[in-house]
Design a protein around this motif. Structure first.
Motif, PDB file in Angstrom:
ATOM      1  N   GLN A 735       0.858  -1.243   0.029  1.00  0.00           N
ATOM      2  CA  GLN A 735       0.059   0.064   0.099  1.00  0.00           C
ATOM      3  C   GLN A 735       0.807   1.105  -0.069  1.00  0.00           C
ATOM      4  O   GLN A 735       0.653   2.087   0.540  1.00  0.00           O
ATOM      5  N   GLY A 736       1.818   1.489  -0.813  1.00  0.00           N
ATOM      6  CA  GLY A 736       2.708   2.457  -1.096  1.00  0.00           C
ATOM      7  C   GLY A 736       3.955   2.577  -0.030  1.00  0.00           C
ATOM      8  O   GLY A 736       4.602   3.593   0.002  1.00  0.00           O
ATOM      9  N   GLN A 737       4.160   1.611   0.689  1.00  0.00           N
ATOM     10  CA  GLN A 737       4.877   1.900   1.714  1.00  0.00           C
ATOM     11  C   GLN A 737       6.263   0.676   1.580  1.00  0.00           C
ATOM     12  O   GLN A 737       5.633  -0.363   1.257  1.00  0.00           O
ATOM     13  N   ARG A 738       7.363   1.020   1.741  1.00  0.00           N
ATOM     14  CA  ARG A 738       8.249  -0.186   1.783  1.00  0.00           C
ATOM     15  C   ARG A 738       8.566  -0.453   3.134  1.00  0.00           C
ATOM     16  O   ARG A 738       9.069   0.168   4.071  1.00  0.00           O
ATOM     17  N   LEU A 739       8.277  -1.821   3.564  1.00  0.00           N
ATOM     18  CA  LEU A 739       8.502  -2.510   4.855  1.00  0.00           C
ATOM     19  C   LEU A 739       9.847  -3.427   4.624  1.00  0.00           C
ATOM     20  O   LEU A 739      10.024  -4.185   3.635  1.00  0.00           O
ATOM     21  N   LYS A 740      10.432  -3.260   5.670  1.00  0.00           N
ATOM     22  CA  LYS A 740      11.670  -4.068   5.992  1.00  0.00           C
ATOM     23  C   LYS A 740      11.237  -5.319   6.899  1.00  0.00           C
ATOM     24  O   LYS A 740      11.185  -4.950   8.210  1.00  0.00           O
ATOM     25  N   VAL A 741      11.146  -6.750   6.611  1.00  0.00           N
ATOM     26  CA  VAL A 741      10.568  -7.595   7.287  1.00  0.00           C
ATOM     27  C   VAL A 741      11.973  -8.534   7.771  1.00  0.00           C
ATOM     28  O   VAL A 741      12.674  -8.864   6.978  1.00  0.00           O
ATOM     29  N   GLU A 742      12.111  -8.771   9.002  1.00  0.00           N
ATOM     30  CA  GLU A 742      12.923  -9.512   9.510  1.00  0.00           C
ATOM     31  C   GLU A 742      12.518 -10.605  10.375  1.00  0.00           C
ATOM     32  O   GLU A 742      11.825 -10.125  11.415  1.00  0.00           O
ATOM     33  N   LEU A 743      12.981 -11.744  10.215  1.00  0.00           N
ATOM     34  CA  LEU A 743      12.453 -12.965  10.960  1.00  0.00           C
ATOM     35  C   LEU A 743      13.686 -13.651  11.287  1.00  0.00           C
ATOM     36  O   LEU A 743      14.792 -14.191  10.961  1.00  0.00           O
ATOM     37  N   GLU A 744      13.403 -14.198  12.758  1.00  0.00           N
ATOM     38  CA  GLU A 744      14.303 -15.051  13.292  1.00  0.00           C
ATOM     39  C   GLU A 744      13.076 -16.308  13.692  1.00  0.00           C
ATOM     40  O   GLU A 744      11.949 -16.298  13.450  1.00  0.00           O
ATOM     41  N   ARG A 745      13.543 -17.237  14.478  1.00  0.00           N
ATOM     42  CA  ARG A 745      12.968 -18.603  14.544  1.00  0.00           C
ATOM     43  C   ARG A 745      11.682 -18.113  15.308  1.00  0.00           C
ATOM     44  O   ARG A 745      10.380 -18.680  14.618  1.00  0.00           O
ATOM     45  N   HIS A 746      11.609 -17.243  16.250  1.00  0.00           N
ATOM     46  CA  HIS A 746      10.039 -17.088  16.878  1.00  0.00           C
ATOM     47  C   HIS A 746       9.973 -15.350  16.954  1.00  0.00           C
ATOM     48  O   HIS A 746       9.237 -14.934  17.936  1.00  0.00           O
ATOM     49  N   LEU A 747      10.700 -14.776  16.388  1.00  0.00           N
ATOM     50  CA  LEU A 747      10.750 -13.308  16.421  1.00  0.00           C
ATOM     51  C   LEU A 747      10.431 -12.515  15.195  1.00  0.00           C
ATOM     52  O   LEU A 747      10.992 -12.858  14.020  1.00  0.00           O
ATOM     53  N   LEU A 748       9.579 -11.462  14.946  1.00  0.00           N
ATOM     54  CA  LEU A 748       9.182 -10.772  13.793  1.00  0.00           C
ATOM     55  C   LEU A 748       9.331  -9.292  14.068  1.00  0.00           C
ATOM     56  O   LEU A 748       8.752  -8.734  15.030  1.00  0.00           O
ATOM     57  N   ARG A 749      10.251  -8.675  13.365  1.00  0.00           N
ATOM     58  CA  ARG A 749      10.471  -7.365  13.315  1.00  0.00           C
ATOM     59  C   ARG A 749      10.054  -6.721  11.809  1.00  0.00           C
ATOM     60  O   ARG A 749      10.388  -7.117  10.984  1.00  0.00           O
ATOM     61  N   ILE A 750       9.442  -5.591  11.909  1.00  0.00           N
ATOM     62  CA  ILE A 750       8.898  -5.019  10.659  1.00  0.00           C
ATOM     63  C   ILE A 750       9.207  -3.473  10.953  1.00  0.00           C
ATOM     64  O   ILE A 750       8.965  -3.015  11.908  1.00  0.00           O
ATOM     65  N   GLU A 751      10.042  -2.711   9.758  1.00  0.00           N
ATOM     66  CA  GLU A 751      10.083  -1.297   9.886  1.00  0.00           C
ATOM     67  C   GLU A 751       9.469  -0.796   8.591  1.00  0.00           C
ATOM     68  O   GLU A 751       9.800  -1.345   7.534  1.00  0.00           O
ATOM     69  N   ALA A 752       8.879   0.284   8.669  1.00  0.00           N
ATOM     70  CA  ALA A 752       8.257   1.009   7.667  1.00  0.00           C
ATOM     71  C   ALA A 752       8.768   2.199   7.499  1.00  0.00           C
ATOM     72  O   ALA A 752       9.283   2.735   8.414  1.00  0.00           O
ATOM     73  N   ASP A 753       8.939   2.421   6.086  1.00  0.00           N
ATOM     74  CA  ASP A 753       9.523   3.686   5.507  1.00  0.00           C
ATOM     75  C   ASP A 753       8.870   4.997   5.614  1.00  0.00           C
ATOM     76  O   ASP A 753       9.140   6.211   5.336  1.00  0.00           O
ATOM     77  N   GLY A 754       7.579   4.800   5.738  1.00  0.00           N
ATOM     78  CA  GLY A 754       6.514   5.847   5.692  1.00  0.00           C
ATOM     79  C   GLY A 754       5.866   6.081   7.162  1.00  0.00           C
ATOM     80  O   GLY A 754       6.243   5.323   7.991  1.00  0.00           O
ATOM     81  N   GLU A 755       4.885   6.913   7.165  1.00  0.00           N
ATOM     82  CA  GLU A 755       4.238   7.376   8.333  1.00  0.00           C
ATOM     83  C   GLU A 755       2.751   6.447   8.469  1.00  0.00           C
ATOM     84  O   GLU A 755       2.176   6.705   9.504  1.00  0.00           O
TER      85      GLU A 755
END
Length: 777
Positions: A735-755
């Protein structure tokens, strides 16, 4: 044999693979998997010196031509720019004579450079050769080659290097070009002009050279030669033992179909532009041009930044290999062109586009580079002209997309005849162009998928709605009424399982046609309420009000095969009644299609055996329409009967296996998919790489193991990493944003470049976040 760990430095680890032994009877593998390109053109990596059985392909996207009225259009094989005839003391260089040591041919994926080196011993002399090559991503019309030759032992050598532009190249014997002009400017700039016989596309190819000895330019005067369909120069020199001759060849490729010539594609303008480019290249030299090319590729790897920590380093290489080939095969520069089933790496499938693009490749671009995804769908919009013509020719309404597509207006370009029937000895008829019709709804699905993931309303207004409505008009006219059963059916088709021809009610085809019509009905109402001006425009063009009445009357009566008492959905009306045989010898095959060593297609059609995922494709695309237990029952039933003889098949089965919690099988199928081109089978890629499989590798990683899905317009993640993987990260556009998705075995991190706030569901948990999210799962 390929090697995957020949690295020169740690920063190139998992970026390089190599051919470590020369095989004169297995040339095609490295030629294809090490091919170079930039989306504008593809250059098959045949060696500089010639060999029997080689394929020297230079294919320029979108330049389709018909050899004659009895053949279909294909990408013509342009003049060869890569051959060098190297003569040492009167003997032509050939690795089939003498002794060869230290042989290695490598593709550096990071920098998109081909490097080949070896030591050749012949006639008492030992000489080292090193060849480098790139197709520029910085300037789409440029090719660079560099040969370095060093006598090591046995004294000085008499060396002749002949180089030129060879227009005697053909497509397996079909010559697509008229004899054109040839010229050498200032004893330096070679030019050859070709014009395709039917489509009348002008090609202007150029080449220029530098000769250096021990890093210093020479003033060697070349011997010039112009002959039929070729222009060449040759350089002769006495090369001392221990000295190195560097031979640079810089080449340009332009055609009158290039976008920069819109409005004025005259031959004079094309050749003037080409000559100016060649002069500029010659002035810059190989190293400077290569540096800019590397900088362009560095941006590519930033754009598609997948990072993986795996116990098996091959996995990392395989993902990078897939992305590399997806980039070099995709015409990101021009929306008038599609992606060939072999990319631009060989003559297989004639450069034609299939459903491979929409189902297996487009998701990569939707979630990694939506601008390119839109361009690929605009190609299908331009193809409406040919799709409407095909529908009319077959007695239907609306748009009936061709099974194989070339230039957008060409319509159906599937060949009629194929391989030998082992029983009759006759050619097998290719029915796909006539009755494999699900591609029409596959394209509609792709339009919908793109729109839901990106929110690109401008695309829908200009292109998307029209595709959806006109394909729905086709399906409504294609339906056949069964009076006895009181339902509409779709008979006499080929589904995704191409081992079953002339079947009735292929489940995939029926469900996808129903989806197509329902989508058109939904957007009919949406458009009428929200965009009345656009609605009226399309209504005048497509008679939407009349079409809507037909959709309403027919949609609820379309036959959609339901699960039987065992939970199995019949692939078609007769599949479950066919003979069951022991498929274990064929499932353990070392080459695809081995069942045809024992049976012909008619015999295989009478068995419960599938070429590729069929019902499974339905679960993959419309997964929220089926209960988990139904999907699992069908997976267990059909996987046992699927030979995966199509490169499209294993990625789908891998994704579904992961959904069902069978991580071991999912990873095994993923690895098998990665080895279709990059693996040890030395003839698997002779006709070119498998573009859909390469898109499927990305799908296994992101849609499979990371569990990314678009369901009803909502983003879902259901991560389940293989046991061999510790960490995975990748970019994801939503939806117009670039997300950086990071996965470990049981951990999810997401960082969005927009507001903007991001809504998603992770393993069934609905959540929202702005900028950053971190959760355990």
């Amino acid at each position: 044999m390929l090697s995957y760990d020949n690295i020169r430095s740690d920063d190139l680890r998992n970026w390089i693979f190599s051919e470590v032994e020369f095989h004169p009877l297995a040339l095609g593998k490295a030629e294809a998997v090490m091919s170079l390109g930039n989306g504008y053109m593809g250059l098959r990596s045949a060696s500089e010196e010639p060999y029997i059985g080689e394929k020297r392909n230079l294919l320029v996207n979108g330049t389709f031509n018909k050899f004659d009225e009895f053949e279909v259009s294909e990408l013509p094989n342009a003049a060869d720019l890569t051959r060098l005839d190297i003569v040492i003391d009167g003997t032509r260089l050939s690795l089939e004579r003498g002794t060869v040591t230290d042989y290695e041919r490598s593709l550096n994926l990071r920098d998109a450079e081909l490097v080949r080196s070896f030591v050749w011993e012949y006639g008492g002399k030992k000489i080292r050769f090193r060849f480098r090559r790139f197709v520029s991503l910085d300037r789409l019309h440029q090719i660079g080659l560099l040969a370095e030759i060093t006598p090591l032992e046995g004294g000085d050598v008499s060396l002749v290097v002949r180089s030129g532009i060879d227009g005697q190249a053909t497509n397996s014997g079909s010559q697509h070009f008229h004899e054109g002009e040839k010229r050498i400017y200032d004893k330096t700039y070679l030019e050859l002009i070709q014009t395709t016989t039917e489509s009348k596309v002008d090609f202007v190819l150029g080449a220029a050279h530098h000769v250096k000895i021990n890093g210093e330019k020479t003033d060697l005067a070349p011997k010039m030669d112009i002959d039929r369909r070729r222009v060449a120069v040759s350089y002769s020199v006495k090369l001392e033992e221990g000295s190195t001759l560097a031979f640079e060849k810089l080449a340009t490729v332009f055609t009158s179909r290039d976008r920069e010539f819109d409005g004025d594609s005259s031959l004079d303008r094309v050749r003037q532009t080409a000559l100016e480019e060649l002069r500029s290249m010659h002035s810059a030299g190989y190293d400077a041009l290569f540096e800019k090319h590397c900088a362009a590729w560095a941006k590519v790897w930033q754009q598609y930044d997948i990072s993986l920590k795996s116990a098996h380093s091959f996995d990392v290489l395989a993902i990078r290999f897939a992305i590399y080939h997806l980039v070099i095969m995709t015409p990101a520069h021009d929306h008038r062109m599609g992606i060939g089933a072999k990319g631009l790496s060989g003559e297989g499938y004639k450069g034609h586009s299939f459903w491979d693009t929409e189902i297996f490749i487009l998701p990569f671009y939707i979630y990694s580079n939506p601008v390119v995804a839109r361009a690929l769908l605009e190609y299908r919009y331009l193809g409406l002209e040919g799709a409407r013509a095909k529908a009319k020719e077959n007695g239907y309404s609306g748009a009936m997309y061709p099974w194989e597509a070339g230039w957008p207006s060409d319509g159906e370009v599937t060949p009629v005849w194929g391989q030998v029937d082992i029983v009759t000895g006759e050619q097998t008829k290719i029915w796909s162009g006539f009755i494999e019709q699900h591609i029409t709804s596959d394209i509609t699905y792709a339009v919908w998928h793109y729109y839901k993931a990106t929110g690109d309303q401008d695309f829908m207004n200009r292109f998307g709605y029209e595709i959806i409505f006109d394909t729905a008009r086709f399906w409504a006219s294609r339906l056949e009424w069964n009076e006895a059963k009181g339902r509409y059916e779709i008979n006499e088709v080929v589904g995704p399982d191409e081992y079953k021809e002339h079947v009735d009610n292929n489940a995939f085809t029926n469900y996808m046609a129903h989806f197509n019509i329902q989508l058109a009905m939904e957007y009919y109402e949406t458009l009428r309420e929200r965009e009345p001006r656009l609605f009226e425009e399309l209504n005048r063009k497509l008679s939407l009000e009349q079409a809507m009445a037909e959709w309403i009357a027919k949609a609820k009566l379309i036959y959609l095969p339901e699960p039987n008492e065992s939970g199995i959905i019949p692939q078609d009306d007769t599949y479950l009644q066919k003979k069951v045989i022991d498929l274990s010898p064929y499932k353990a095959q070392s080459k695809v299609g081995s069942i045809f060593d024992d049976y012909n297609l008619d015999q295989v059609g009478a068995m419960q055996v599938s070429k590729q995922a069929d019902i499974m494709m339905l679960f993959f695309l419309l997964e929220d329409r089926f209960a988990p237990e139904i999907k699992r029952a069908n997976y267990d039933y059909y996987e046992d009967k699927t030979l995966h003889d199509s490169s499209l098949s294993m990625s789908t089965h891998s994704i579904l296996a992961n959904d069902f919690g069978d991580g071991e099988l999912a990873y095994k199928l993923f690895r098998r998919a990665t080895e279709i081109d990059l693996g040890p089978y030395m003839h698997s890629s002779d006709a070119g790489i498998h573009s859909a499989s390469l898109g499927g590798i990305w799908e296994c990683v992101v849609l499979g193991f990371a569990g990314v899905r678009m369901l009803g317009g909502e983003l879902h993640l259901n991560p389940s990493l293989p046991d061999a993987w510790e960490e995975l990260s990748f970019p994801l556009y939503w939806q117009g944003q670039r997300l950086k998705v990071e996965l470990e075995r049981h951990l999810l991190r997401i960082e969005a470049d927009g507001e903007a706030e991001v809504s998603l569901t992770v393993h069934g948990r609905e959540m929202k976040f702005t900028k950053q999210l971190q959760i355990s799962y």
